[in-house]
Design an enzyme around this catalytic site. Structure first.
Site, mmCIF file in Angstrom:
data_model
loop_
_atom_site.group_PDB
_atom_site.id
_atom_site.type_symbol
_atom_site.label_atom_id
_atom_site.label_comp_id
_atom_site.label_asym_id
_atom_site.label_seq_id
_atom_site.Cartn_x
_atom_site.Cartn_y
_atom_site.Cartn_z
ATOM 1 N N CYS A 1 0.761 -1.455 -0.011
ATOM 2 C CA CYS A 1 -0.018 -0.135 -0.174
ATOM 3 C C CYS A 1 0.770 1.272 0.134
ATOM 4 O O CYS A 1 1.713 1.524 -0.878
ATOM 5 C CB CYS A 1 -1.180 -0.226 1.113
ATOM 6 S SG CYS A 1 -2.351 1.286 0.975
ATOM 7 N N GLU B 1 -1.769 -8.794 3.762
ATOM 8 C CA GLU B 1 -2.216 -9.078 5.082
ATOM 9 C C GLU B 1 -3.516 -9.057 4.958
ATOM 10 O O GLU B 1 -3.988 -9.859 6.041
ATOM 11 C CB GLU B 1 -1.209 -8.254 6.010
ATOM 12 C CG GLU B 1 -1.868 -6.922 6.426
ATOM 13 C CD GLU B 1 -1.747 -5.793 5.228
ATOM 14 O OE1 GLU B 1 -1.872 -4.609 5.524
ATOM 15 O OE2 GLU B 1 -1.121 -6.159 4.207
ATOM 16 N N HIS C 1 -3.397 -4.857 0.068
ATOM 17 C CA HIS C 1 -2.897 -5.028 1.243
ATOM 18 C C HIS C 1 -2.700 -6.703 1.446
ATOM 19 O O HIS C 1 -3.809 -7.242 1.630
ATOM 20 C CB HIS C 1 -3.874 -4.742 2.264
ATOM 21 C CG HIS C 1 -3.646 -3.345 2.788
ATOM 22 N ND1 HIS C 1 -2.679 -3.054 3.638
ATOM 23 C CD2 HIS C 1 -4.458 -2.244 2.278
ATOM 24 C CE1 HIS C 1 -2.824 -1.526 3.870
ATOM 25 N NE2 HIS C 1 -3.888 -1.192 2.814
#
EC number: 4.3.2.10
Length: 225
Positions: free
Chosen positions: A80, A197, A195
């Site tokens: 990001c 994650e 993202h």
């Protein structure tokens, strides 16, 4: 601690605990640090970020990390804002009244780390709501090793209002009003606008691919978009 195999750079501008959990869930050890020596000696460096480029670059300079990050030769993965900071600069919109002349409507150009020769600009959403937030598909995917097991049409989680345009360094694209770089790469530096994650199993696959990456793979000829 004097060394770590995998590190997450602590710039003070990221939800580091969620990134750390995503890595550890895959069975890898990882250390969060802003120690220059530990970062330089790591085998893999993860560079997350959220918020504004201006604030993040201010933190990076305050921690004396700018030159250290620019000099890394091991694989580095930005998420990001971390990806955006890898570029030459970011255009963050109008200057606020606290930054000088209230009548100055020029865009605020923030110099970044200049690791990948492209720039970040406001996302051309063509009337779609900003920020671009939620699940979206990759519209094109290159053969970069970070995308091993990832295909065009796979969903990833995005939260952003700025983006890098399509360039020779684009290794994956996405569409939201216009087409933008979902991922970029040059040499040992790789950046994902989404993202990983927060992107479920496919996001975990991206992280695993990175942590298992043989740096010699980055020297192979890649077919960009």
């Amino acid at each position: 601690m004097t060394s770590a195999k995998n590190v997450i750079v602590d710039t003070g501008c990221a939800n580091l605990s969620s990134v750390k959990f995503a890595v550890e869930r895959l069975g890898f050890e990882v250390t969060i640090t802003d120690d220059i020596t530990i970062i330089q000696q790591a085998e893999k460096v993860i560079f997350p970020g959220v918020g504004s480029a201006k604030h993040a670059m201010k933190n990076i300079k305050a921690k004396n990390l700018e030159a250290a990050l620019q000099g890394l030769t091991q694989p580095v993965l930005g998420f990001c804002l971390g990806m955006q900071l890898m570029t030459e600069s970011s255009t963050e919109g109008k200057k606020s009244s606290t930054e000088g002349n209230n009548d100055d409507n020029t865009s605020h150009i923030v110099p970044c780390l200049n690791l990948i020769p492209t720039n970040v600009e406001p996302l051309k959403a063509q009337g779609n709501r900003l920020p671009h937030m939620g699940w979206n598909t990759l519209t094109q995917v290159s053969n970069h090793p970070i995308f091993k097991g990832i295909s065009e049409g796979d969903y990833f989680y995005f939260v952003h209002s700025f983006a890098a345009p399509i360039s020779e360094y684009t290794i994956a694209s996405c569409e939201y009003g216009s087409t933008f770089s979902a991922a970029i790469a040059k040499d040992n530096f790789i950046g994902c606008q989404f993202h990983p994650e927060r992107s479920s199993a496919l996001g975990s696959k991206i992280i695993q691919n990175f942590l298992e990456l043989d740096s010699t793979e980055l020297n192979q000829e890649l077919v960009n978009l």
